[in-house]
Design an enzyme around this catalytic site. Structure first.
Site, PDB file in Angstrom:
ATOM      1  N   ASP A   1      61.248  19.855  51.290  1.00  0.00           N
ATOM      2  CA  ASP A   1      60.671  19.245  52.497  1.00  0.00           C
ATOM      3  C   ASP A   1      59.189  19.560  52.663  1.00  0.00           C
ATOM      4  OD1 ASP A   1      63.045  18.059  53.121  1.00  0.00           O
ATOM      5  OD2 ASP A   1      63.679  19.587  54.557  1.00  0.00           O
TER       6      ASP A   1
ATOM      7  N   LYS B   1      63.319  10.103  51.309  1.00  0.00           N
ATOM      8  CA  LYS B   1      63.298  10.902  52.550  1.00  0.00           C
ATOM      9  C   LYS B   1      63.045   9.953  53.733  1.00  0.00           C
ATOM     10  CE  LYS B   1      64.164  14.747  50.534  1.00  0.00           C
ATOM     11  NZ  LYS B   1      65.499  15.343  50.727  1.00  0.00           N
TER      12      LYS B   1
END
Ligand code: S3P
Length: 440
Positions: free
Chosen positions: A325, A352
């Protein structure tokens, strides 16, 4: 649509406790609902993703109540209904834009004795769901998807799910967690092999609830096996640490600002999450961990970061999932590092909240970054003098926050369109950022 403007800054100073961990809060909300007795989730994250998870659990009969005096929320009290105590939802469960909520619930609900529908925002509907539905079908689950995505319809299981041994083609904590949660409703063990370690909060929490679970290392790979529960799940009583992925923006902000000094307290330092620290240290960043301790089954510590000259680095292999992330903010760090930084094995960035290999790179280039996408990652040439521009958050919280930090180092103002998307995990991001800017 909210617009935020960031002015260049020469000084960042202060101490901050970033909001609590999103991944842990969502998992706790799910698992607490089927424990025996009341769970206490202290200092949970309050954000769009966690509200979505809590409202789905309330629709299944497990309604969380605030601990303490209501608006001054100290946490949540969640009544556990037992493994077979959830009730059929009367409407589709709306996961908003939370991929974690949808994928984990797909596994968790696949073995229930009622039908349910999982749906979400337009953004979530575009994200791939076959990665969870296919292995769940191998366990005997009956699931209908919509062109490989949401809405997902899960049909009541007439009998326990079957056990499974599954070799995951991608290193995904969401897929692993979905299958481990489905394993609570299987009549035989579920083994998931991950090609490289991914965040292990589900494993830690299942063990804390008394579920038998084993983890075997095979080089970089891990085999995790969950056994059918022999007893009711123990209720949870846990303190949620600060989210490392939220701290990451300030870690990089300080690391690339000469003279900066930031102290970030109570940050979750689970080693499956802290790949960014390893990458930054290899770049010459000055980050010190103090007060390392364990709280609620998770490593927690304080971080001190001072600005320093950075050099380029190569990231790939097992390090990539440990910082999955953090690539938008890592790219910002790379723009300020001497040399060519290369990121490999990161194809997952295409799926994502936005395509972080195309859209995000385009936005960072508007600020003058020398960055190119490759087939499985990106390459950045630094150091670059960034310049302010109008950029778009692309509806992606981590893109908007990374662009804001890039703006601190740019010449002239940087305007971020669609800045409200930070509420997914960090509603107070811009307020916290301005509290650390010392030269205003
Ligand atoms: C998450 C796992 C990761 C991560 C996501 C949260 C989780 O997704 O990117 O933000 O809480 O399990 P993948 O499993 O798709 O890698």
């Amino acid at each position: 649509m909210t617009t935020e403007t960031i002015q260049p800054t020469r000084a960042l100073h202060g101490t901050l406790r970033v909001p609590s961990d999103r991944s842990i809060t969502v998992r706790a909300a799910i698992l607490a609902s089927v424990a025996e007795g009341v769970s206490y989730i202290r200092e949970p994250l309050e954000s769009d993703d966690t509200s979505a998870a809590l409202s789905c659990m309330a629709a299944l009969g497990a309604r969380a109540a605030p601990l303490g005096s209501g608006c001054d929320s100290l946490g949540l009290r969640i009544p556990g209904l037992g493994l077979r105590g959830l009730r059929a939802p009367t409407q589709p469960l709306f996961c908003n834009s939370s991929g974690t909520t949808m994928r984990l619930l797909a596994g968790f609900l696949a073995g229930q004795s009622f039908d349910s529908v999982l749906d979400g925002s337009a953004q979530l509907r575009r994200r791939p769901m076959r990665r969870v539905t296919e292995p769940l079908r191998c366990m005997g689950a009956r699931i209908e998807d919509t062109d490989g995505g949401a809405p997902l319809t899960l049909y009541a299981a007439g009998r326990p799910l079957r056990g499974l041994t599954y070799d995951m083609p991608i290193a995904s904590a969401q897929v692993k967690s979905a299958l481990l949660l489905a394993g609570l409703y299987a009549d035989a063990p579920v083994t998931v092999r991950e090609p490289a370690p991914t965040r292990d909060h589900t494993e830690r929490m299942l063990r804390a609830a008394g579920v038998q679970l084993t983890i075997e290392a095979e080089g970089d790979a891990r085999r995790i096996t969950v056994y059918p529960p022999q007893a009711p799940l123990r209720a949870l009583d846990m303190l949620t640490p600060g989210d490392f992925s939220s701290a990451a923006f300030f870690i990089v902000a300080a690391a690339i600002t000469p003279g900066a000094y930031l102290r970030l307290v109570e940050v979750g330092l689970n080693p499956t999450r802290t790949g960014l620290l390893d990458a930054l240290k290899a770049m010459g960043a000055m980050v010190t961990v103090t007060n390392l301790r364990e709280e609620g089954g998770e490593p927690v510590g304080d971080l001190e970061v001072v600005g320093a000259e950075l050099r380029s680095v190569e990231v790939g292999g097992a390090l990539t999932p440990r910082m999955i992330d953090e690539f938008p903010i890592f790219a910002v760090a790379a723009t300020q590092a001497q040399g060519v930084t290369l990121v490999r094995d990161a194809e997952e960035l295409r799926v994502k909240e936005s395509n972080r290999l195309e859209g995000f790179i385009g936005e960072l280039r508007k600020l003058g970054a020398r960055i190119e996408a490759t087939a499985d990652g990106f390459v950045v040439e630094g150091p670059t003098h960034l310049h302010g521009a109008v950029v778009d958050g692309l509806g992606d919280h981590r893109v908007a926050m990374a662009l804001a930090i890039a703006g601190l180092r740019a010449e002239g103002a940087t305007t971020i369109l669609g800045a409200e998307c930070v509420a997914k995990t960090y509603p107070a991001f811009f307020r916290d950022l301005s509290s650390l800017i010392a030269d205003r």
